[in-house]
Design a protein around this motif. Structure first.
Motif, PDB file in Angstrom:
ATOM      1  N   SER A  14       0.836  -1.204   0.000  1.00 26.06           N
ATOM      2  CA  SER A  14       0.000   0.000   0.000  1.00 26.06           C
ATOM      3  C   SER A  14       0.868   1.249   0.000  1.00 26.06           C
ATOM      4  O   SER A  14       2.064   1.192   0.292  1.00 26.06           O
ATOM      5  CB  SER A  14      -0.971  -0.001   1.173  1.00 26.06           C
ATOM      6  N   GLY A  15       0.228   2.364  -0.354  1.00 30.49           N
ATOM      7  CA  GLY A  15       0.962   3.627  -0.451  1.00 30.49           C
ATOM      8  C   GLY A  15       1.003   4.089  -1.900  1.00 30.49           C
ATOM      9  O   GLY A  15       0.328   3.521  -2.757  1.00 30.49           O
ATOM     10  N   GLU A  16       1.840   5.102  -2.157  1.00 32.49           N
ATOM     11  CA  GLU A  16       1.862   5.705  -3.492  1.00 32.49           C
ATOM     12  C   GLU A  16       3.096   5.296  -4.284  1.00 32.49           C
ATOM     13  O   GLU A  16       4.188   5.205  -3.731  1.00 32.49           O
ATOM     14  CB  GLU A  16       1.885   7.229  -3.368  1.00 32.49           C
ATOM     15  N   ILE A  17       2.903   5.089  -5.561  1.00 30.93           N
ATOM     16  CA  ILE A  17       4.029   4.803  -6.452  1.00 30.93           C
ATOM     17  C   ILE A  17       3.833   5.648  -7.701  1.00 30.93           C
ATOM     18  O   ILE A  17       2.729   5.721  -8.241  1.00 30.93           O
ATOM     19  CB  ILE A  17       4.131   3.287  -6.771  1.00 30.93           C
ATOM     20  N   GLU A  18       4.901   6.324  -8.119  1.00 33.74           N
ATOM     21  CA  GLU A  18       4.752   7.214  -9.267  1.00 33.74           C
ATOM     22  C   GLU A  18       5.357   6.586 -10.517  1.00 33.74           C
ATOM     23  O   GLU A  18       6.466   6.036 -10.480  1.00 33.74           O
ATOM     24  CB  GLU A  18       5.419   8.559  -8.967  1.00 33.74           C
ATOM     25  N   VAL A  19       4.618   6.670 -11.598  1.00 34.42           N
ATOM     26  CA  VAL A  19       5.067   6.102 -12.872  1.00 34.42           C
ATOM     27  C   VAL A  19       6.076   7.056 -13.523  1.00 34.42           C
ATOM     28  O   VAL A  19       5.863   8.267 -13.537  1.00 34.42           O
ATOM     29  CB  VAL A  19       3.848   5.898 -13.806  1.00 34.42           C
ATOM     30  N   GLU A  20       7.158   6.500 -14.056  1.00 34.98           N
ATOM     31  CA  GLU A  20       8.185   7.310 -14.715  1.00 34.98           C
ATOM     32  C   GLU A  20       7.718   7.747 -16.114  1.00 34.98           C
ATOM     33  O   GLU A  20       6.723   7.247 -16.627  1.00 34.98           O
ATOM     34  CB  GLU A  20       9.478   6.492 -14.899  1.00 34.98           C
ATOM     35  N   ALA A  21       8.511   8.612 -16.717  1.00 30.04           N
ATOM     36  CA  ALA A  21       8.245   9.011 -18.107  1.00 30.04           C
ATOM     37  C   ALA A  21       8.416   7.792 -19.005  1.00 30.04           C
ATOM     38  O   ALA A  21       9.193   6.878 -18.708  1.00 30.04           O
ATOM     39  CB  ALA A  21       9.209  10.107 -18.532  1.00 30.04           C
ATOM     40  N   SER A  22       7.695   7.799 -20.106  1.00 32.57           N
ATOM     41  CA  SER A  22       7.643   6.632 -20.980  1.00 32.57           C
ATOM     42  C   SER A  22       8.968   6.392 -21.715  1.00 32.57           C
ATOM     43  O   SER A  22       9.443   7.249 -22.457  1.00 32.57           O
ATOM     44  CB  SER A  22       6.528   6.841 -22.008  1.00 32.57           C
ATOM     45  N   LYS A  23       9.510   5.208 -21.516  1.00 30.72           N
ATOM     46  CA  LYS A  23      10.752   4.835 -22.217  1.00 30.72           C
ATOM     47  C   LYS A  23      10.548   4.861 -23.734  1.00 30.72           C
ATOM     48  O   LYS A  23      11.364   5.406 -24.470  1.00 30.72           O
ATOM     49  CB  LYS A  23      11.188   3.418 -21.795  1.00 30.72           C
ATOM     50  N   ASN A  24       9.436   4.268 -24.164  1.00 27.85           N
ATOM     51  CA  ASN A  24       9.227   4.149 -25.607  1.00 27.85           C
ATOM     52  C   ASN A  24       8.873   5.474 -26.266  1.00 27.85           C
ATOM     53  O   ASN A  24       8.939   5.585 -27.491  1.00 27.85           O
ATOM     54  CB  ASN A  24       8.151   3.094 -25.902  1.00 27.85           C
ATOM     55  N   ALA A  25       8.468   6.454 -25.471  1.00 31.55           N
ATOM     56  CA  ALA A  25       8.299   7.799 -26.032  1.00 31.55           C
ATOM     57  C   ALA A  25       9.644   8.519 -25.992  1.00 31.55           C
ATOM     58  O   ALA A  25      10.027   9.206 -26.934  1.00 31.55           O
ATOM     59  CB  ALA A  25       7.252   8.573 -25.248  1.00 31.55           C
ATOM     60  N   PHE A  26      10.367   8.338 -24.908  1.00 27.40           N
ATOM     61  CA  PHE A  26      11.611   9.082 -24.699  1.00 27.40           C
ATOM     62  C   PHE A  26      12.669   8.759 -25.757  1.00 27.40           C
ATOM     63  O   PHE A  26      13.386   9.651 -26.236  1.00 27.40           O
ATOM     64  CB  PHE A  26      12.183   8.752 -23.304  1.00 27.40           C
ATOM     65  N   LEU A  27      12.801   7.485 -26.097  1.00 26.24           N
ATOM     66  CA  LEU A  27      13.920   7.092 -26.973  1.00 26.24           C
ATOM     67  C   LEU A  27      13.846   7.727 -28.368  1.00 26.24           C
ATOM     68  O   LEU A  27      14.808   8.345 -28.810  1.00 26.24           O
ATOM     69  CB  LEU A  27      14.027   5.567 -27.040  1.00 26.24           C
ATOM     70  N   PRO A  28      12.686   7.637 -29.055  1.00 23.81           N
ATOM     71  CA  PRO A  28      12.635   8.346 -30.345  1.00 23.81           C
ATOM     72  C   PRO A  28      12.731   9.860 -30.176  1.00 23.81           C
ATOM     73  O   PRO A  28      13.311  10.542 -31.029  1.00 23.81           O
ATOM     74  CB  PRO A  28      11.275   7.940 -30.937  1.00 23.81           C
ATOM     75  N   ILE A  29      12.213  10.382 -29.080  1.00 28.06           N
ATOM     76  CA  ILE A  29      12.279  11.829 -28.855  1.00 28.06           C
ATOM     77  C   ILE A  29      13.743  12.266 -28.688  1.00 28.06           C
ATOM     78  O   ILE A  29      14.168  13.291 -29.229  1.00 28.06           O
ATOM     79  CB  ILE A  29      11.407  12.224 -27.637  1.00 28.06           C
ATOM     80  N   LEU A  30      14.533  11.466 -27.965  1.00 26.88           N
ATOM     81  CA  LEU A  30      15.965  11.792 -27.826  1.00 26.88           C
ATOM     82  C   LEU A  30      16.626  11.832 -29.201  1.00 26.88           C
ATOM     83  O   LEU A  30      17.410  12.730 -29.505  1.00 26.88           O
ATOM     84  CB  LEU A  30      16.666  10.759 -26.945  1.00 26.88           C
ATOM     85  N   ALA A  31      16.293  10.840 -30.021  1.00 27.16           N
ATOM     86  CA  ALA A  31      16.867  10.810 -31.373  1.00 27.16           C
ATOM     87  C   ALA A  31      16.388  12.018 -32.170  1.00 27.16           C
ATOM     88  O   ALA A  31      17.170  12.659 -32.880  1.00 27.16           O
ATOM     89  CB  ALA A  31      16.471   9.515 -32.074  1.00 27.16           C
ATOM     90  N   GLY A  32      15.108  12.352 -32.021  1.00 20.29           N
ATOM     91  CA  GLY A  32      14.518  13.473 -32.764  1.00 20.29           C
ATOM     92  C   GLY A  32      15.126  14.816 -32.376  1.00 20.29           C
ATOM     93  O   GLY A  32      15.074  15.771 -33.153  1.00 20.29           O
ATOM     94  N   SER A  33      15.713  14.887 -31.185  1.00 16.64           N
ATOM     95  CA  SER A  33      16.327  16.151 -30.736  1.00 16.64           C
ATOM     96  C   SER A  33      17.390  16.634 -31.711  1.00 16.64           C
ATOM     97  O   SER A  33      17.596  17.833 -31.861  1.00 16.64           O
ATOM     98  CB  SER A  33      16.999  15.963 -29.371  1.00 16.64           C
ATOM     99  N   ILE A  34      18.076  15.685 -32.364  1.00 19.97           N
ATOM    100  CA  ILE A  34      19.192  16.106 -33.230  1.00 19.97           C
ATOM    101  C   ILE A  34      18.693  16.775 -34.516  1.00 19.97           C
ATOM    102  O   ILE A  34      19.490  17.217 -35.326  1.00 19.97           O
ATOM    103  CB  ILE A  34      20.170  14.947 -33.564  1.00 19.97           C
ATOM    104  N   LEU A  35      17.381  16.876 -34.664  1.00 21.05           N
ATOM    105  CA  LEU A  35      16.847  17.600 -35.824  1.00 21.05           C
ATOM    106  C   LEU A  35      17.074  19.098 -35.699  1.00 21.05           C
ATOM    107  O   LEU A  35      16.967  19.833 -36.674  1.00 21.05           O
ATOM    108  CB  LEU A  35      15.348  17.301 -35.980  1.00 21.05           C
ATOM    109  N   CYS A  36      17.360  19.572 -34.476  1.00 24.11           N
ATOM    110  CA  CYS A  36      17.635  21.006 -34.328  1.00 24.11           C
ATOM    111  C   CYS A  36      19.110  21.207 -33.983  1.00 24.11           C
ATOM    112  O   CYS A  36      19.796  20.269 -33.584  1.00 24.11           O
ATOM    113  CB  CYS A  36      16.726  21.629 -33.270  1.00 24.11           C
ATOM    114  N   ASP A  37      19.601  22.446 -34.144  1.00 24.62           N
ATOM    115  CA  ASP A  37      20.997  22.698 -33.756  1.00 24.62           C
ATOM    116  C   ASP A  37      21.025  23.705 -32.613  1.00 24.62           C
ATOM    117  O   ASP A  37      21.731  24.687 -32.631  1.00 24.62           O
ATOM    118  CB  ASP A  37      21.840  23.163 -34.943  1.00 24.62           C
ATOM    119  N   ASP A  38      20.199  23.416 -31.639  1.00 26.85           N
ATOM    120  CA  ASP A  38      19.950  24.340 -30.539  1.00 26.85           C
ATOM    121  C   ASP A  38      20.134  23.561 -29.233  1.00 26.85           C
ATOM    122  O   ASP A  38      20.888  22.596 -29.194  1.00 26.85           O
ATOM    123  CB  ASP A  38      18.503  24.824 -30.710  1.00 26.85           C
ATOM    124  N   LYS A  39      19.391  23.956 -28.192  1.00 23.72           N
ATOM    125  CA  LYS A  39      19.455  23.243 -26.911  1.00 23.72           C
ATOM    126  C   LYS A  39      18.101  22.613 -26.620  1.00 23.72           C
ATOM    127  O   LYS A  39      17.063  23.256 -26.801  1.00 23.72           O
ATOM    128  CB  LYS A  39      19.779  24.246 -25.804  1.00 23.72           C
TER     129      LYS A  39
END
Ligand code: UD1
Length: 419
Positions: A14-39
């Protein structure tokens, strides 16, 4: 260092458990970051080894990666094109996501075939054929994929079958092309909507993500962004199934019905009670459930293959017989032998698993064969009578953050130990 989980099962959680950010969303998003030349800055980065491994590849591409707690900053000003070798791609299948963005930025890319969890042959022909249909020249030689996108043009892609990864790859490759690219027969997973939300926040013009047709109006340049990635629906499902077995007012923060309607239907028919609010779901077990007669894994919005091992653990303890059909990956019953060691009654024939519910599981030495199979075995260990040792937990660390600490906080007796 190799590690294992030692679990003394049977505790009420019992008690609270928090779900992390989605791995399967994060991985393509990390790759997609390189589409810009910014931060680009991510505000809620989980400690998953798959994310660390993706960051290692970004460093190879000369991205400055700075991590501070949940904050992850990528400085993309000095991005350079590099051949991505087997040493990197072998660690995660998601490495293939870099192909599309590299083609968009540099018009060429060389990448080794991707690795990943051992759940089937997992080819990449759908990605390759889609790139070819937009004019990319591709030569596959000595385990490498050589791509030249000098003549790549916006246009029409009709996917031969539905693939999450291929949809994401091609989406990313098209955002900087001049003109409109239309993708037909695309996957509709929430992670695809999330990638579109991220790319649009950077200035891309993508519409239709979450439906069967995606339209991408090319833009000249993308800009940096601060972004928080959506919650992981598979982790949410893992915790909910555990809660349905041994929870008492266990609150799963970040669990949402719309991420997995079928799971909620299953829970509704099970011997558990749950209450939804704006931030999550509170769940309690009410004893032994009736078996859910038949469930098959299929692309979203159907039941996800990634939650199949955890559902199977749940069904091992029901009254009656459940049949699970695995349609996505041919090797995705590796956890069955391990559950049988724990006293489960399961028979596998081709893509069907026939699970006859038993009253109890008993602790045993079991081996994770991939990420989600590992999660299924942890649930089994937490529910079983006596001690269970789960080996090969590096698989679990790919997509769950300190799972043992989170479950221990709920009252579980689970420890991480060296092998
Ligand atoms: C993604 C998920 C994975 C999940 C899967 C299905 C990520 C990082 N991973 O994987 O956790 O289990 O979706 O929901 O998001 N296929 C081909 N050729 C291809 C590509 C796929 O034949 O080029 C087949 C696969 O073997 C599989 C089916 O198509 O049978 C669907 O796979 P796909 O949707 O591409 O899965 P992934 O993107 O690899």
């Amino acid at each position: 260092m190799k590690e294992k989980f030692l679990i003394n099962g049977g505790k009420i959680l019992s008690g609270e458990i928090e779900v992390e950010a989605s791995k399967n969303a994060f991985l393509p998003i990390l790759a997609g970051s390189i589409l810009c030349d910014d931060k680009v800055t991510f505000l809620n980065t989980p400690r998953f080894s798959d994310i660390d491994n993706m960051c290692e590849i970004l460093k190879l591409l000369n991205v400055e990666v700075v991590r501070n707690g949940e904050l992850l900053s990528l400085d993309l000003h000095s991005l350079k094109n590099e051949k991505i070798s087997h040493e990197y791609t072998n660690r995660l299948r998601a490495s293939i996501f870099l192909l599309g963005p590299l083609l968009a930025r540099f018009k060429q890319a060389v990448i080794s075939y991707p690795g990943g969890c051992n759940i089937g042959t997992r080819p990449i022909d759908i990605h390759i054929n889609a790139f070819k249909s937009l004019g990319v020249k591709i030569v596959e030689r000595h385990g490498y994929i050589y791509c030249n996108a000098q003549n790549m043009k916006a246009g029409k892609v009709v996917f031969s079958s539905v693939s999450v990864g291929a949809t994401e790859s091609v989406m990313m490759s098209a955002v900087l092309l001049k003109g409109k690219t239309t993708l037909y027969n695309v996957a509709r997973e929430p992670e695809i909507k999330e990638l579109a939300r991220f790319l649009n926040a950077m200035g891309a013009k993508i519409s239709g993500a979450g439906t069967e047709k995606i339209e991408i109006e090319g833009v000249k340049k993308l800009k940096g962004v601060e972004f928080a990635v959506c919650k992981d629906r598979i982790i949410a499902g893992t915790h909910l199934l555990l809660g349905a077995l041994v929870g008492k007012n266990m609150r799963v923060i970040g669990a949402r019905r719309e991420d997995n309607e079928i799971l909620f239907d299953i829970l509704k028919e099970s011997a558990c009670s749950f209450k939804e609010d704006d931030f999550g779901v509170t769940i309690s077990s009410c004893g032994r459930s009736e078996a859910y007669k038949f469930i098959e894994t299929l692309p979203y919005p159907n039941f996800p293959t990634d939650l199949q091992p955890m559902l199977m653990t749940f069904e091992t303890l029901t009254k009656g017989t459940c049949v699970i059909k695995e349609n996505l990956f041919e090797n995705r019953f590796n956890h069955v032998m391990e559950l049988i060691k724990m006293g489960a009654d399961i028979f596998v024939k081709d893509r069907l698993a026939i699970i006859k519910g038993v009253e109890k599981l008993y602790g045993a030495d079991v081996f994770a064969s991939d990420l989600r199979a590992g999660a299924g075995l942890v649930i089994a260990g937490l529910v079983a009578e006596g001690y269970t040792t789960v080996h090969n937990i590096f698989y679990i660390d790919r997509g769950y953050e300190s799972l043992e600490e989170k479950y221990a906080k709920l009252g579980a007796d689970i420890k991480r130990l060296p092998e």
